[in-house]
Write a protein that holds these residues in place. Structure first.
Motif, PDB file in Angstrom:
ATOM      1  N   ASP A  77      -7.610  64.459  24.011  1.00 22.71           N
ATOM      2  CA  ASP A  77      -6.794  64.379  25.228  1.00 22.71           C
ATOM      3  C   ASP A  77      -5.968  63.089  25.269  1.00 22.71           C
ATOM      4  O   ASP A  77      -5.491  62.677  26.311  1.00 22.71           O
ATOM      5  N   THR A  78      -5.829  62.438  24.114  1.00 20.86           N
ATOM      6  CA  THR A  78      -4.982  61.247  24.038  1.00 20.86           C
ATOM      7  C   THR A  78      -3.672  61.585  23.328  1.00 20.86           C
ATOM      8  O   THR A  78      -3.665  62.102  22.213  1.00 20.86           O
ATOM      9  N   THR A 104      -0.184  60.115  21.802  1.00 25.31           N
ATOM     10  CA  THR A 104       0.595  58.957  21.368  1.00 25.31           C
ATOM     11  C   THR A 104       2.066  59.311  21.540  1.00 25.31           C
ATOM     12  O   THR A 104       2.484  60.432  21.213  1.00 25.31           O
ATOM     13  N   THR A 159      -3.566  54.112  27.999  1.00 22.58           N
ATOM     14  CA  THR A 159      -4.792  53.502  27.473  1.00 22.58           C
ATOM     15  C   THR A 159      -4.495  52.456  26.407  1.00 22.58           C
ATOM     16  O   THR A 159      -5.341  51.633  26.097  1.00 22.58           O
ATOM     17  N   LYS A 191      -0.135  55.007  24.306  1.00 20.83           N
ATOM     18  CA  LYS A 191      -1.063  56.137  24.274  1.00 20.83           C
ATOM     19  C   LYS A 191      -1.420  56.484  25.718  1.00 20.83           C
ATOM     20  O   LYS A 191      -1.660  55.599  26.544  1.00 20.83           O
ATOM     21  N   LYS A 197      -3.883  58.955  28.213  1.00 21.60           N
ATOM     22  CA  LYS A 197      -4.986  59.913  28.377  1.00 21.60           C
ATOM     23  C   LYS A 197      -4.470  60.987  29.332  1.00 21.60           C
ATOM     24  O   LYS A 197      -4.294  60.731  30.532  1.00 21.60           O
TER      25      LYS A 197
END
Lengths: 129, 370
Positions: free
Chosen positions: A20-21, A23, A76, A101, A103
């Motif tokens: 669920d991250t 970039t 994040t 990045k 979340k």
């Protein structure tokens, strides 16, 4: 040139998802249009971005451009190396030149983004207009 | 990010196809479809500082004044002393309104005692021509001659070696701000030792249909020196390091030469000229604001229009700002309150809602070692 596993926006950002991250960076086309990038302004980590809102600026010798969050969520990480080496946005836009990045909160937002193939068609059409 | 503008409606120089073939990024510059960069502004900038660069500046306007009273008309319209020019000499000057502000900044070339050749800014050329015509109560003919010339600028320490290969004219014998009428590659050319970069170099005026041929030949002649085609991006950063004014930024119809630190082009003792009374009055009353150089000491780049502060006081605005690729600092020009313009004064530039420290510095930021 445009990795097929990435998603792309009309504002010329790319998104690479890992769990669920997400970039986020600017595309090769975007860096080419900007020219030599000399300054990058990014938010603090922990800040919540909203899809389509400006989260920072990328400045070339000639001009300042906003960068827009493609997705909603909490930031994040930011790419600290761009402070001293903003030229990484030109030399490696899809890897070393990543910006933040996020979340992400809603995976459905990804459906609004373009595939590599769609994005290439999009910039092709933009060039001809 | 802006997409490509409708290029069809823009004016094009005779070298438009050359730029496109080189893969230049083109922009709408005051109604002209012009190359902003070919490979990168920083590389192009450094090529001019260290070697040589080639610019298409055919968008610049040319206006020719001829006749028995050509001198009287040009001297009436410009603040600098045209009487000081000899045949083959050029002078930086301006067209001013009666209130002392700028119609444009221009180069005056004396071709002969009854013939002056003016080089003016692209976006102002029609306005300039109309202004000159409106002031022409003399026995002089004014010709809008922009369509008769392509203009190339060869700039940098190796410019003279590059261009010497293509002409029999002794370029070394041409003084700074002098010109020769000769030939380049067999075509008639005005070869002027002028420029907008603070480097040695030449500006060449030729027939439009010869532009592409000369461009190619100059690129070949300069290859061994590392010549680069240069766009308007580098043209701007080069002139900014040299603290040279750009119309629409440092100067316009609200700013006088004194305010723009161009008092040296005003020769009040030469006799009457348009703007003289207003400038005399301004000098007597004292200036309230003046152009200053800024170096960003905090992280950020002051851009055109950004406000400048001293504490809570708004003391002026940035007229031009960018990184200085050669000086290695973020630099800017700004119109500041007269009491805030001394070098060393600490100020702040408001960059998108954030205050960033800057220091007033001497101008120019760069000058060539002679």
């Amino acid at each position: 040139m445009y990795p097929s596993e990435f998603k792309y926006t009309k504002e010329h950002e790319w998104v690479s998802l890992d769990g669920d991250t997400a970039t986020v960076g600017i595309t090769d086309h975007a860096q080419d249009q900007l020219g030599d990038v000399v300054f990058v302004e990014l938010p603090q980590t922990g800040v919540r971005t909203q899809s389509a809102q400006s989260f920072g600026t990328v400045e070339s010798v000639k001009a300042v451009s906003d960068v827009y969050a493609p997705l909603t969520g909490q930031i994040t990480a930011i790419n600290e190396t761009l402070v001293d080496a903003p030229e990484q946005l030109n030399t490696s836009p899809h890897e070393k030149g990543w910006l933040i990045k996020i979340k992400i909160e809603d995976k459905a937002e990804l459906d609004d983004l373009m595939s590599a193939e769609q994005y290439q068609a999009y910039i092709g059409a933009e060039k001809e207009s | 990010m802006a997409s490509a503008t409708a290029a069809a409606s823009l004016q094009k120089t005779p070298l438009n196809a050359v730029h496109r073939a080189l893969g230049a990024r083109m922009v709408d510059f005051g109604g002209w479809d012009m190359p902003v960069e070919y490979g990168g502004v920083i590389d192009e900038h450094l090529a001019v500082r260290k070697a040589v660069g080639l610019f298409d500046v055919s968008h610049m306007g040319e206006i020719e004044v001829r006749g028995r009273q050509a001198f009287d008309l040009v001297d009436h319209l410009t603040p600098n002393a045209v009487s000081r020019l000899q045949d083959g000499q050029a002078q930086y000057s301006a067209l001013l309104y009666p209130n002392g502000t700028f119609v444009d900044d221009i180069l005056v070339h004396r071709m002969g005692p009854e013939h002056y050749f003016l080089c003016v800014n692209a976006s102002n050329q029609r306005k300039d021509f109309e202004w000159i015509e409106s002031q022409n109560s003399f026995d002089a003919e004014v010709e809008f001659a922009s369509d008769k010339y392509a203009q190339l600028a060869v700039q940098g320490p190796r410019a003279i070696e590059t261009l010497s290969k293509l002409t029999a004219t002794d370029l070394g014998a041409i003084g700074y701000y002098w010109f020769e009428r000769g030939e380049v590659l067999g075509t008639p050319a005005i070869i002027a030792r002028t420029g907008y970069t603070s480097e040695d170099g030449f500006e060449i005026y030729i027939a439009p249909e010869e532009g592409a041929r000369l461009w190619t030949a100059i690129m070949e002649a300069g290859e061994e020196f590392g010549i680069k085609p240069c766009g308007l991006g580098a043209r701007n950063t080069l002139r900014l390091e040299a603290a040279m004014s750009l119309y629409g930024h440092e100067i316009d119809d609200t700013i006088t030469p004194y305010e723009a630190r161009l008092g040296w082009i005003v020769k009040p003792n030469k006799g009457d000229f348009v703007g003289r009374d207003a400038l005399a009055q301004q000098k007597e009353e004292g200036l309230t604001r003046r152009l200053a150089g800024l170096e960003m000491t905090g992280r950020g780049i002051g851009r055109d229009g950004y406000r400048v502060f001293d504490g809570s006081d708004d003391i002026g605005w940035v007229t031009s700002g960018s990184p200085g690729p050669y000086v290695g600092k973020n630099i800017a020009l700004a119109i500041l309150s007269i009491d805030k313009g001394a070098p060393g004064t600490e100020v702040e530039v408001e960059i998108r809602g954030r205050r960033v420290e800057a220091r007033v510095t001497p101008m120019p930021f760069y000058s060539r070692k002679k």
